[in-house]
Design an enzyme around this catalytic site. Structure first.
Site, short mmCIF file in Angstrom:
data_model
loop_
_atom_site.label_atom_id
_atom_site.label_comp_id
_atom_site.label_asym_id
_atom_site.label_seq_id
_atom_site.Cartn_x
_atom_site.Cartn_y
_atom_site.Cartn_z
CG ASN A 52 -3.84 12.36 -12.11
OD1 ASN A 52 -4.25 11.22 -12.37
ND2 ASN A 52 -3.10 13.06 -12.96
N GLY A 53 -3.54 10.52 -8.07
CA GLY A 53 -2.45 9.73 -7.49
C GLY A 53 -2.57 8.25 -7.86
N GLY A 54 -2.12 7.38 -6.95
CA GLY A 54 -2.07 5.94 -7.21
C GLY A 54 -3.44 5.33 -7.48
CB ALA A 55 -6.62 5.35 -5.59
CB THR A 57 -1.01 -0.05 1.18
OG1 THR A 57 -1.93 1.03 1.03
CG2 THR A 57 -0.33 0.05 2.54
CE LYS A 84 -2.16 0.59 -3.30
NZ LYS A 84 -3.56 0.89 -3.57
P1 NAP Z 1 -1.99 9.14 -3.39
O1 NAP Z 1 -1.26 8.33 -4.39
O2 NAP Z 1 -1.24 9.84 -2.32
O3 NAP Z 1 -2.86 10.23 -4.23
C1 NAP Z 1 -3.67 11.19 -3.60
C2 NAP Z 1 -4.17 12.23 -4.60
O4 NAP Z 1 -4.95 13.16 -3.87
C3 NAP Z 1 -3.06 13.02 -5.29
O5 NAP Z 1 -3.48 13.42 -6.57
C4 NAP Z 1 -2.94 14.24 -4.37
O6 NAP Z 1 -2.48 15.39 -5.02
C5 NAP Z 1 -4.40 14.47 -4.02
N1 NAP Z 1 -4.51 15.25 -2.80
C6 NAP Z 1 -3.99 14.97 -1.59
N2 NAP Z 1 -4.27 15.95 -0.71
C7 NAP Z 1 -4.97 16.89 -1.42
C8 NAP Z 1 -5.52 18.15 -1.08
N3 NAP Z 1 -5.42 18.66 0.16
N4 NAP Z 1 -6.17 18.86 -2.04
C9 NAP Z 1 -6.27 18.37 -3.30
N5 NAP Z 1 -5.75 17.16 -3.68
C10 NAP Z 1 -5.11 16.45 -2.74
O7 NAP Z 1 -3.07 8.26 -2.62
P2 NAP Z 1 -3.92 7.05 -3.24
O8 NAP Z 1 -3.23 5.77 -3.05
O9 NAP Z 1 -4.35 7.43 -4.61
O10 NAP Z 1 -5.18 7.03 -2.22
C11 NAP Z 1 -6.11 8.08 -2.23
C12 NAP Z 1 -7.34 7.71 -1.40
O11 NAP Z 1 -8.01 6.61 -1.97
C13 NAP Z 1 -7.04 7.34 0.05
O12 NAP Z 1 -8.03 7.89 0.86
C14 NAP Z 1 -7.13 5.83 0.05
O13 NAP Z 1 -7.54 5.30 1.30
C15 NAP Z 1 -8.24 5.63 -0.98
N6 NAP Z 1 -8.15 4.29 -1.60
C16 NAP Z 1 -9.19 3.45 -1.40
C17 NAP Z 1 -9.15 2.19 -1.96
C18 NAP Z 1 -10.30 1.26 -1.74
O14 NAP Z 1 -10.12 0.03 -1.89
N7 NAP Z 1 -11.47 1.77 -1.40
C19 NAP Z 1 -8.04 1.78 -2.74
C20 NAP Z 1 -6.99 2.68 -2.94
C21 NAP Z 1 -7.06 3.94 -2.34
P3 NAP Z 1 -0.91 15.78 -5.02
O15 NAP Z 1 -0.28 14.85 -6.04
O16 NAP Z 1 -0.94 17.19 -5.43
O17 NAP Z 1 -0.40 15.55 -3.64
#
Ligand code: NAP
Length: 246
Positions: free
Chosen positions: A128-131, A64, A68
């Site tokens: 636009n991150g990992g998920a 996680t 990833k």
């Molecule tokens: P990540 O790779 O860190 O990506 C997060 C994204 O959100 C990035 O684009 C980040 O932008 C943006 N972001 C963060 N803080 C922000 C803010 N204050 N204002 C605007 N944009 C913001 O994380 P991830 O792995 O994609 O996970 C994201 C969420 O999805 C988490 O809550 C996770 O628990 C959830 N998730 C759920 C599942 C499920 O099975 N339900 C699976 C995967 C993930 P920057 O690049 O500018 O920082």
């Protein structure tokens, strides 16, 4: 730990709120399987191979945030899902070799199918991150066009401040992939013009804790229907379970 006991686990940086440990350990107990699921917090990805080598009974694991993508160079084989989106959340160990998969794709497809009756033409993706990688891939597979909204926009994305009424007229599906509102920061939410959301909109929040986020509440107040990320979470875990073939 007994050496014969099968071992599975989760690698990540901060795992204290992990769902997977309880989920898989309950499965082992209820299905009478002599196995354990352990949480491995590592401060950098380079620690993963020495940790794997220490636990000879490790048969598979999940990965996680934030590893990833960083795990990929350490894998011996990757399947199509990892090739397609450049992220891996599930590994199976066979004869000391690491086989990588991405079950978030399966999880998100389950969630998408549950939340939609009709396929919309277009979606807005917040973050636009990992998920978001899994979300974009599955939307493409389902021929749903999308607009990416992020705080540092690139060539093919826009800033949160640039969202206008027309975007919400064109896109009847809105997906939050940012962590805004996730426990313990439950009062946070993406800053978007909620006044343009109405009963025609379907809203998906990938967050599963809390079960109803501030983002979901705000969209529901506008008449939209909203679903959280629990079905995706369970879907990806069940797909990993199948891959491990315990
Ligand atoms: P990540 O790779 O860190 O990506 C997060 C994204 O959100 C990035 O684009 C980040 O932008 C943006 N972001 C963060 N803080 C922000 C803010 N204050 N204002 C605007 N944009 C913001 O994380 P991830 O792995 O994609 O996970 C994201 C969420 O999805 C988490 O809550 C996770 O628990 C959830 N998730 C759920 C599942 C499920 O099975 N339900 C699976 C995967 C993930 P920057 O690049 O500018 O920082």
């Amino acid at each position: 730990m007994e050496v014969n006991k099968l071992l599975f686990g989760l690698f990540g940086k901060h795992l204290s709120h992990s769902f997977s440990g309880t989920y898989f350990n309950n499965k082992f107990i209820t299905q009478n399987i002599d196995a354990e699921y352990k949480l491995f917090e590592i401060e950098k990805i380079e620690k993963i191979i020495p940790t794997i080598n220490k636990f000879k009974n490790l048969k598979g694991f999940n990965i996680t945030i934030p590893y990833k993508t960083e795990i990929i160079p350490f894998l011996h084989n990757i399947d199509e899902s990892v090739k397609n989106i450049g992220a891996c959340n599930t590994v199976k160990i066979i004869d000391n070799e690491l086989f990588g998969f991405n079950t978030d794709l399966i999880g998100f497809e389950i969630l998408l199918n549950k939340s939609l009756i009709d396929t919309p033409e277009k979606a807005i993706i917040l973050g636009n991150g990992g998920a978001a990688k899994a979300v974009k891939w599955i939307l493409k597979q389902n021929k749903i066009d999308f607009l990416i909204v992020e705080r540092t926009p690139k060539e093919n994305s826009i800033n949160f401040d640039d969202l206008n009424e027309e975007h919400f007229i064109q896109s009847k599906l809105i997906i939050n992939t940012t962590p805004l509102g996730m426990f313990p920061f439950v009062n946070q939410f993406p800053i978007i013009p909620y006044q343009f959301i109405n009963q025609q909109h379907k809203v998906i929040d990938l967050i599963y804790n809390p079960t109803e986020t501030e983002f979901m509440k705000k969209c529901k107040n506008q008449g939209a229907t909203a679903i959280n990320g629990l079905d995706m979470l369970i879907g990806q875990a069940e797909a990993a379970w199948k891959i491990w073939d315990v």
